[in-house]
Design a protein around this motif. Structure first.
Motif, PDB file in Angstrom:
ATOM      1  N   VAL A  50     -54.248  -3.379  -5.700  1.00 19.39           N
ATOM      2  CA  VAL A  50     -53.128  -4.308  -5.748  1.00 19.39           C
ATOM      3  C   VAL A  50     -52.662  -5.497  -5.854  1.00 19.39           C
ATOM      4  O   VAL A  50     -51.955  -6.272  -6.925  1.00 19.39           O
ATOM      5  CB  VAL A  50     -53.211  -4.784  -3.950  1.00 19.39           C
ATOM      6  N   PHE A  51     -54.092  -5.779  -6.888  1.00 15.01           N
ATOM      7  CA  PHE A  51     -54.366  -7.292  -7.327  1.00 15.01           C
ATOM      8  C   PHE A  51     -54.319  -7.145  -9.049  1.00 15.01           C
ATOM      9  O   PHE A  51     -53.067  -8.013  -9.380  1.00 15.01           O
ATOM     10  CB  PHE A  51     -56.524  -7.359  -7.347  1.00 15.01           C
ATOM     11  N   VAL A  52     -54.498  -5.748  -9.156  1.00 14.18           N
ATOM     12  CA  VAL A  52     -53.867  -5.794 -10.690  1.00 14.18           C
ATOM     13  C   VAL A  52     -51.979  -5.587 -10.836  1.00 14.18           C
ATOM     14  O   VAL A  52     -51.452  -6.463 -11.496  1.00 14.18           O
ATOM     15  CB  VAL A  52     -54.001  -4.040 -11.269  1.00 14.18           C
ATOM     16  N   ALA A  53     -51.732  -5.176  -9.909  1.00 16.61           N
ATOM     17  CA  ALA A  53     -49.672  -5.240  -9.649  1.00 16.61           C
ATOM     18  C   ALA A  53     -49.694  -6.765  -9.277  1.00 16.61           C
ATOM     19  O   ALA A  53     -48.974  -7.066  -9.911  1.00 16.61           O
ATOM     20  CB  ALA A  53     -49.379  -4.558  -8.574  1.00 16.61           C
ATOM     21  N   ILE A  54     -50.194  -7.200  -8.755  1.00 19.92           N
ATOM     22  CA  ILE A  54     -49.634  -8.595  -8.381  1.00 19.92           C
ATOM     23  C   ILE A  54     -49.723  -9.755 -10.341  1.00 19.92           C
ATOM     24  O   ILE A  54     -49.162 -10.314 -10.494  1.00 19.92           O
ATOM     25  CB  ILE A  54     -50.571  -9.666  -7.633  1.00 19.92           C
ATOM     26  N   ILE A  55     -51.114  -9.421 -10.603  1.00 16.19           N
ATOM     27  CA  ILE A  55     -51.266 -10.325 -11.250  1.00 16.19           C
ATOM     28  C   ILE A  55     -49.934 -10.011 -12.942  1.00 16.19           C
ATOM     29  O   ILE A  55     -49.754 -10.175 -13.723  1.00 16.19           O
ATOM     30  CB  ILE A  55     -52.346  -9.542 -12.054  1.00 16.19           C
ATOM     31  N   VAL A  56     -50.204  -8.629 -13.107  1.00  9.56           N
ATOM     32  CA  VAL A  56     -49.086  -7.684 -14.070  1.00  9.56           C
ATOM     33  C   VAL A  56     -48.135  -8.380 -14.344  1.00  9.56           C
ATOM     34  O   VAL A  56     -47.428  -8.471 -14.465  1.00  9.56           O
ATOM     35  CB  VAL A  56     -48.733  -6.207 -14.265  1.00  9.56           C
ATOM     36  N   LYS A  57     -46.958  -8.608 -12.742  1.00 11.42           N
ATOM     37  CA  LYS A  57     -45.296  -9.241 -12.480  1.00 11.42           C
ATOM     38  C   LYS A  57     -45.940 -10.920 -13.103  1.00 11.42           C
ATOM     39  O   LYS A  57     -45.181 -11.269 -13.527  1.00 11.42           O
ATOM     40  CB  LYS A  57     -45.762  -9.261 -11.067  1.00 11.42           C
ATOM     41  N   ASP A  58     -46.948 -11.235 -12.757  1.00 10.44           N
ATOM     42  CA  ASP A  58     -47.238 -13.256 -12.838  1.00 10.44           C
ATOM     43  C   ASP A  58     -47.483 -12.989 -14.790  1.00 10.44           C
ATOM     44  O   ASP A  58     -46.420 -13.488 -14.795  1.00 10.44           O
ATOM     45  CB  ASP A  58     -48.071 -12.826 -12.583  1.00 10.44           C
ATOM     46  N   ILE A  59     -48.034 -12.432 -15.367  1.00  7.68           N
ATOM     47  CA  ILE A  59     -47.802 -12.550 -16.415  1.00  7.68           C
ATOM     48  C   ILE A  59     -46.620 -11.909 -17.346  1.00  7.68           C
ATOM     49  O   ILE A  59     -46.337 -12.644 -18.665  1.00  7.68           O
ATOM     50  CB  ILE A  59     -49.162 -11.326 -17.100  1.00  7.68           C
ATOM     51  N   PHE A  60     -46.623 -10.526 -17.434  1.00 14.07           N
ATOM     52  CA  PHE A  60     -46.002  -9.722 -17.990  1.00 14.07           C
ATOM     53  C   PHE A  60     -43.809  -9.569 -17.383  1.00 14.07           C
ATOM     54  O   PHE A  60     -43.349  -9.467 -18.454  1.00 14.07           O
ATOM     55  CB  PHE A  60     -45.534  -8.564 -17.965  1.00 14.07           C
ATOM     56  N   TYR A  61     -43.908 -10.694 -16.568  1.00 14.72           N
ATOM     57  CA  TYR A  61     -42.104 -10.357 -16.045  1.00 14.72           C
ATOM     58  C   TYR A  61     -42.020 -11.498 -15.779  1.00 14.72           C
ATOM     59  O   TYR A  61     -42.291 -13.239 -15.488  1.00 14.72           O
ATOM     60  CB  TYR A  61     -42.147 -10.446 -14.546  1.00 14.72           C
ATOM     61  N   LYS A  62     -40.869 -12.932 -16.053  1.00 15.85           N
ATOM     62  CA  LYS A  62     -40.508 -13.850 -16.353  1.00 15.85           C
ATOM     63  C   LYS A  62     -39.056 -14.021 -15.263  1.00 15.85           C
ATOM     64  O   LYS A  62     -38.349 -13.459 -16.629  1.00 15.85           O
ATOM     65  CB  LYS A  62     -40.937 -14.884 -17.510  1.00 15.85           C
ATOM     66  N   ASP A  63     -38.881 -15.002 -14.701  1.00 16.84           N
ATOM     67  CA  ASP A  63     -37.228 -15.042 -14.417  1.00 16.84           C
ATOM     68  C   ASP A  63     -36.625 -13.588 -13.475  1.00 16.84           C
ATOM     69  O   ASP A  63     -35.058 -13.061 -14.802  1.00 16.84           O
ATOM     70  CB  ASP A  63     -36.596 -15.935 -15.320  1.00 16.84           C
ATOM     71  N   GLY A  64     -37.315 -12.762 -13.285  1.00 14.24           N
ATOM     72  CA  GLY A  64     -36.763 -10.673 -13.209  1.00 14.24           C
ATOM     73  C   GLY A  64     -37.324 -10.346 -14.634  1.00 14.24           C
ATOM     74  O   GLY A  64     -36.649  -9.675 -14.403  1.00 14.24           O
ATOM     75  N   ALA A  65     -37.358 -10.400 -15.901  1.00 11.06           N
ATOM     76  CA  ALA A  65     -37.340  -9.719 -16.718  1.00 11.06           C
ATOM     77  C   ALA A  65     -38.352 -10.158 -17.959  1.00 11.06           C
ATOM     78  O   ALA A  65     -39.340 -10.764 -17.612  1.00 11.06           O
ATOM     79  CB  ALA A  65     -36.067 -10.051 -17.881  1.00 11.06           C
ATOM     80  N   LEU A  66     -38.547  -8.601 -17.802  1.00 12.19           N
ATOM     81  CA  LEU A  66     -39.364  -8.492 -18.833  1.00 12.19           C
ATOM     82  C   LEU A  66     -40.413  -9.442 -20.156  1.00 12.19           C
ATOM     83  O   LEU A  66     -38.341  -9.695 -21.207  1.00 12.19           O
ATOM     84  CB  LEU A  66     -39.697  -7.457 -19.533  1.00 12.19           C
ATOM     85  N   PHE A  67     -41.138  -9.907 -20.127  1.00 10.47           N
ATOM     86  CA  PHE A  67     -41.849 -11.311 -20.395  1.00 10.47           C
ATOM     87  C   PHE A  67     -42.772 -10.701 -22.550  1.00 10.47           C
ATOM     88  O   PHE A  67     -43.739 -11.161 -22.303  1.00 10.47           O
ATOM     89  CB  PHE A  67     -41.844 -12.334 -20.775  1.00 10.47           C
ATOM     90  N   LEU A  68     -42.289 -10.508 -22.983  1.00  5.20           N
ATOM     91  CA  LEU A  68     -43.533  -9.945 -24.076  1.00  5.20           C
ATOM     92  C   LEU A  68     -42.364 -10.639 -25.405  1.00  5.20           C
ATOM     93  O   LEU A  68     -42.312 -10.116 -26.331  1.00  5.20           O
ATOM     94  CB  LEU A  68     -43.246  -8.326 -24.039  1.00  5.20           C
ATOM     95  N   SER A  69     -43.374 -11.860 -25.427  1.00  7.20           N
ATOM     96  CA  SER A  69     -42.485 -12.718 -26.554  1.00  7.20           C
ATOM     97  C   SER A  69     -44.216 -13.281 -26.531  1.00  7.20           C
ATOM     98  O   SER A  69     -45.846 -13.733 -25.776  1.00  7.20           O
ATOM     99  CB  SER A  69     -41.664 -13.192 -26.124  1.00  7.20           C
ATOM    100  N   PRO A  70     -44.448 -14.046 -28.189  1.00  9.81           N
ATOM    101  CA  PRO A  70     -45.304 -14.623 -29.024  1.00  9.81           C
ATOM    102  C   PRO A  70     -45.349 -15.700 -28.056  1.00  9.81           C
ATOM    103  O   PRO A  70     -46.669 -16.953 -27.799  1.00  9.81           O
ATOM    104  CB  PRO A  70     -45.018 -14.910 -29.760  1.00  9.81           C
TER     105      PRO A  70
END
Length: 112
Positions: A50-70
């Motif tokens: 559960v802890f990992v799921a929360i962190i992953v959402k915060d880090i890799f998603y922005k405004d509901g979309a995947l955010f893999l950018s420099p």
């Protein structure tokens, strides 16, 4: 349409009920028979998942979309904290160091 706060509270409530059921129901079904070693290992990792799921959402998603950018400055603290977690295998140290490292990166990026 549901407000964001109501949706978040609903997700938290559903997560609570699901996780509680995953931990409680097997013990009710097994009763006093004891549990297997595999089951004990599985049950131990549920909160970490559960802890990992929360962190992953915060880090890799922005405004509901995947955010893999420099521009995603949170990826560097993730890598640093992952290295700390791997080396020391201490969740408390990982959480505290993660909070400090993300604070520093947010300060450097002018977000606080």
């Amino acid at each position: 349409m549901m407000s964001s706060s109501v949706l978040k509270l609903g997700i938290i409530l559903i997560s609570f009920v699901g996780l509680f059921a995953m931990r409680y129901i097997p013990f009710v079904l097994i009763g006093g028979k004891g549990t297997s070693e595999e089951f004990e290992r599985f049950i131990k990792y549920i909160p970490l998942g559960v802890f990992v799921a929360i962190i992953v959402k915060d880090i890799f998603y922005k405004d509901g979309a995947l955010f893999l950018s420099p521009e995603n400055f949170k990826i560097i603290p993730l890598l640093i904290v992952s290295a700390i977690s791997y080396k020391f295998k201490n969740i408390g140290l990982s959480v505290v160091s993660g909070g400090i490292i993300i604070f520093i990166f947010m300060k450097l990026n002018g977000l606080i």
